[in-house]
Enzyme design. Structure first.
Site, PDB file in Angstrom:
ATOM      1  N   TYR A 123      26.771  56.074  35.286  1.00 14.14           N
ATOM      2  CA  TYR A 123      25.984  55.454  34.214  1.00 14.14           C
ATOM      3  C   TYR A 123      25.673  56.519  33.164  1.00 14.14           C
ATOM      4  CZ  TYR A 123      23.118  51.804  32.169  1.00 14.14           C
ATOM      5  OH  TYR A 123      22.615  50.857  31.323  1.00 14.14           O
ATOM      6  N   LYS A 166      37.723  30.042  46.574  1.00  8.06           N
ATOM      7  CA  LYS A 166      38.943  30.406  45.838  1.00  8.06           C
ATOM      8  C   LYS A 166      38.964  31.909  45.563  1.00  8.06           C
ATOM      9  CE  LYS A 166      42.654  28.892  43.654  1.00  8.06           C
ATOM     10  NZ  LYS A 166      42.883  27.580  43.069  1.00  8.06           N
TER      11      LYS A 166
END
Length: 761
Positions: free
Chosen positions: A49, A104
């Site tokens: 970060y 899925k």
């Protein structure tokens, strides 16, 4: 939808509560996000970060293509739906579709190592949906549209393809079409027909049906020989009732008006409609050697059994996993996106779809090698009427289909990062396999063909009851629940468990007519080991493990599962009083660890505390044998704290001697040692030892002692995010598996399936 077999026959016996428990146990849902970079120190955080992240940000701003180098975009697909056409359930809304979309997403990961996230868009307005998705484009490498009603799905896909520079693929349409087209190619070959002369009738005019027709036309099927039907009959030129632009595009000149009339003399039937739509008379009216693809789910237009009663010359495919020739979308979409992502394709065009269909068709024609035959339960398939489409767990799919798709993308100019070394790419694809999941599925399918009677020894435990029911529901055989019936029924009523369903049998030791036989059997084994006859009577009457093991020993059951109420070593002692090792074998425990796509067998995780050199050699042989039975080519590393003599020590010498013993035995598998774990598992570290006899990183680890084996596998499970199966008990003359006391329902079912599998081999 006729693709992913979410409601197949094998799953219809799953209870509502089991499904809810599966989705709610542990962390709710089926997905989580895991970091791929270390996050252990302040420096790690500074790189991940602020301030370190600013560097790739600027790089991407200067060159957007570098987003694929510095972010996960290149392996990320969004599964997006508004829930207007969920499975066979209809329009239940965006939120209700989330379990399907999560499912899925995990299929993408399981079959092709594609990272995926589900997004549910809460609108039925086409413009709103398109605008929502189009502005998410920078986040993903591809978009998979799912469960969107027709005709909205056609409009949405077309508009998104026009405005986005990444693949947009409505799987309900194209996934089904690709698999069906592959099967059709092979069925036509077997019946001596071709795309130019064959006559096809398609019943159903929804998204999947339209896509099927469009794809086979693109592949060269004669448009004049295709008749499309819907609920109102034949779609012919001039018809106005119930028409839209997509149906009109496939209208033909014909005087036939009904499905029955259309099928008279037809060669091929494509069904994407409803149960029972194809009648016996219609089948009789078709031409010689008809091709029948009854793809409605969960129940096809006609079953293979019904066709067989009418005529014996038909080739039949369905959308169901319990019949040969399953048209299952999972054969397509994971691998199509894999290939598209790997070349950074800007779209998935017809050439890529055709390449996928042809690759799938060709795969069914190829000879099946030994390592692949395991995916077919040892019944080596041969190209023919019962095998025109590979099964979803064929390990060759990950190598064949993405390669074909990637090549087509490069040839048609939509690949933004062409692959230079296709051979190396093929090796990378093979490395993405998740073999243990395939192995478990192969085991389940094998057991379904040869069901077994498995004793669930601790039948009064709620987990055992649920696991026994799941075992029976999955059609693996008869589950024998051992315990006091009144206690079990009281517990079952309280927990909402139905013990009266088919495949469940309650066995009460005290009431069994076999008590005498079991007592005599066990007394004959223990009478010279300090046991009086009354001691043995007490064991048989009151101890579930001794009773269950005696059932297995005398052939009244094929295998057993126990372990919830006693620690592993105690349960094993109980079992070994009744069952001996196989002649010439040693009893050991092997754990299977899955972590980030790698599968490793670890031994001995259950039996030998501080094995001798001779015992270590035996453990290596037993573990390698299990690896072979599970479909792996074993590469055995004999582990120690030292590597090839440095640093030297007495305990390492014990491992080195085990390697010498294996040398003398001339075993038929790769092995080497002693070596540290990083040498065994890290290819770059192994390269420092060019004399090492392993051809690649190890997949079987023989630990120097029980404590190191047990500690390492449990640490992997708890801290490393690994899935650990086992310990699996290997080497007994009868099939027994012992669970850990903390085992989940799914663990018990897996162990029962493995016990049943071992009983049949």
């Amino acid at each position: 939808m006729p693709g992913i077999d979410k409601t197949d026959r094998a799953m219809t016996s799953v209870t509502a509560q089991e499904a809810l428990d599966f989705h709610s146990q542990g962390r709710p849902g089926k997905l989580e996000i895991s970091p791929t970079k270390p996050m252990a120190t302040q420096r790690d955080l500074s790189l991940a970060y602020s301030p370190g992240v600013a560097v790739p940000v600027k790089a991407i701003a200067d060159d957007p293509a570098t987003a694929y180098d510095y972010t996960a975009r290149g392996n990320m697909v969004a599964v997006i739906s508004n829930g207007t056409a969920i499975l066979g359930l209809g329009n239940l809304g965006a939120l209700a579709s989330k379990p399907v979309m999560e499912g899925k997403a995990v299929l993408f990961k399981r079959f092709a190592d594609v990272d995926s996230i589900d997004l549910e868009v809460d609108t039925e307005n086409v413009d709103e949906f398109v605008n929502c998705v189009r502005f998410l484009g920078p986040s993903f490498g591809g978009i998979n549209l799912e469960d969107i009603k027709a005709p909205d799905c056609f409009i949405i896909e077309q508009r998104l393809r026009e405005v986005m520079d990444i693949p947009v693929f409505h799987d309900d349409q194209h996934g089904t079409a690709i698999i069906a087209a592959a099967g059709l190619v092979n069925a036509l070959t077997l019946t001596g027909r071709d795309f130019k002369t064959a006559k096809l009738v398609c019943n159903g005019a929804g998204a999947a049906a339209i896509a099927c027709i469009e794809l086979i036309k693109a592949m060269g099927f004669n448009p004049e020989n295709i008749i499309l039907c819907d609920t109102k009959g034949v779609i012919y030129k001039g018809r106005t009732d119930g028409m839209n632009q997509w149906k009109s595009a496939h209208a033909v000149e014909t005087d036939r008006r009904t499905l029955a009339e259309a099928l008279d003399g037809a060669d091929v039937f494509f069904g994407l409609s409803a149960k029972g739509a194809l009648s016996a008379d219609m089948v009789r009216s078709m031409g010689a050697r008809p091709i029948i693809f009854a793809m409605a789910n969960p129940d096809p237009e006609i079953t293979p059994e019904e066709v067989a009663l009418i005529r014996d010359d038909a080739i039949v495919a369905t959308g169901r996993s319990d019949y040969p020739n399953q048209v299952n979308n999972v054969l397509g979409f994971p691998y199509i996106f894999r290939g598209a992502l790997d070349v950074r394709a800007s779209t998935i065009n017809d050439a890529m779809k055709i390449a996928a269909a042809e690759a799938l068709a060709n795969l069914a024609k190829e000879d099946v090698p030994d390592d692949v035959a395991a995916a077919y339960q040892g019944n080596r398939p041969r190209f023919g009427p019962q095998y025109i489409i590979p099964v979803p767990f064929d390990p060759r799919l990950i190598s064949a289909i993405p390669m074909a798709v990637a090549k087509a993308a490069m040839e048609t100019g939509v690949a933004r990062k062409p692959i230079e070394d296709l051979k190396a790419y093929g090796q990378q694809l093979s490395a993405r396999r998740d073999p243990i999941a395939s192995t478990l599925q192969r085991i389940v399918e094998r057991v379904r063909r040869q069901p077994k009677r498995i004793v669930f020894a601790e039948g009064e435990e709620v987990q055992m009851m649920r696991s026994a029911i799941a075992y029976a529901n999955q059609q693996l055989g008869t589950a024998l629940l051992l315990g006091r019936e009144e206690v079990m029924r009281e517990t079952a009523e309280r927990e909402g468990i139905d013990l009266d369903r088919a495949g469940i049998q309650i066995v009460n030791a005290r009431l069994s007519k076999r008590v005498g036989a079991y007592t005599d059997f066990l007394y004959s084994r223990l009478q010279r080991k300090g046991y009086l006859f009354r001691d043995v009577q007490r064991l048989i009457n009151t101890d579930r493990n001794h009773f269950a093991a005696s059932m297995v020993a005398l052939g009244d059951a094929d295998g057993m599962v126990t372990g919830l109420t006693r620690n592993y070593s105690t349960a094993l002692e109980d079992v070994r009083r009744c069952i001996d090792p196989k002649p010439g074998h040693r009893v050991i425990g092997v754990s299977i660890a899955l972590c980030r796509g790698r599968t490793v067998l670890v031994a001995d995780t259950a039996v030998h505390d501080m094995p001798t050199s001779e015992e270590l050699a035996d453990i290596a042989e037993e573990a390698a044998g299990l690896a072979k039975r599970l479909g792996y080519v074993p590469r055995v590393a004999m582990l120690a704290y030292s590597t090839f003599g440095h640093p030297s020590g007495e305990r390492s010498e014990r491992v080195r001697e085990a390697v010498k013993i294996l040398d003398r035995r001339r075993v038929d598998f790769e092995y080497d040692g002693e070596m540290a774990a990083d040498v065994a598992l890290n290819a770059r570290v192994m390269e420092q030892y060019p004399f090492c006899r392993l051809s690649g990183t190890a997949n079987v680890l023989v630990m120097p002692a029980f404590h190191s084996a047990s500690i390492s596998t449990k640490m992997l499970q708890e801290l490393g995010g690994s899935t650990v199966i086992g310990p699996l008990l290997v080497g007994l003359d009868k099939s027994v598996q012992i669970a850990s006391m903390s085992a989940k329902d799914s663990d018990l079912v897996n162990l029962a399936a493995i016990a049943a599998y071992n009983a049949g081999t």
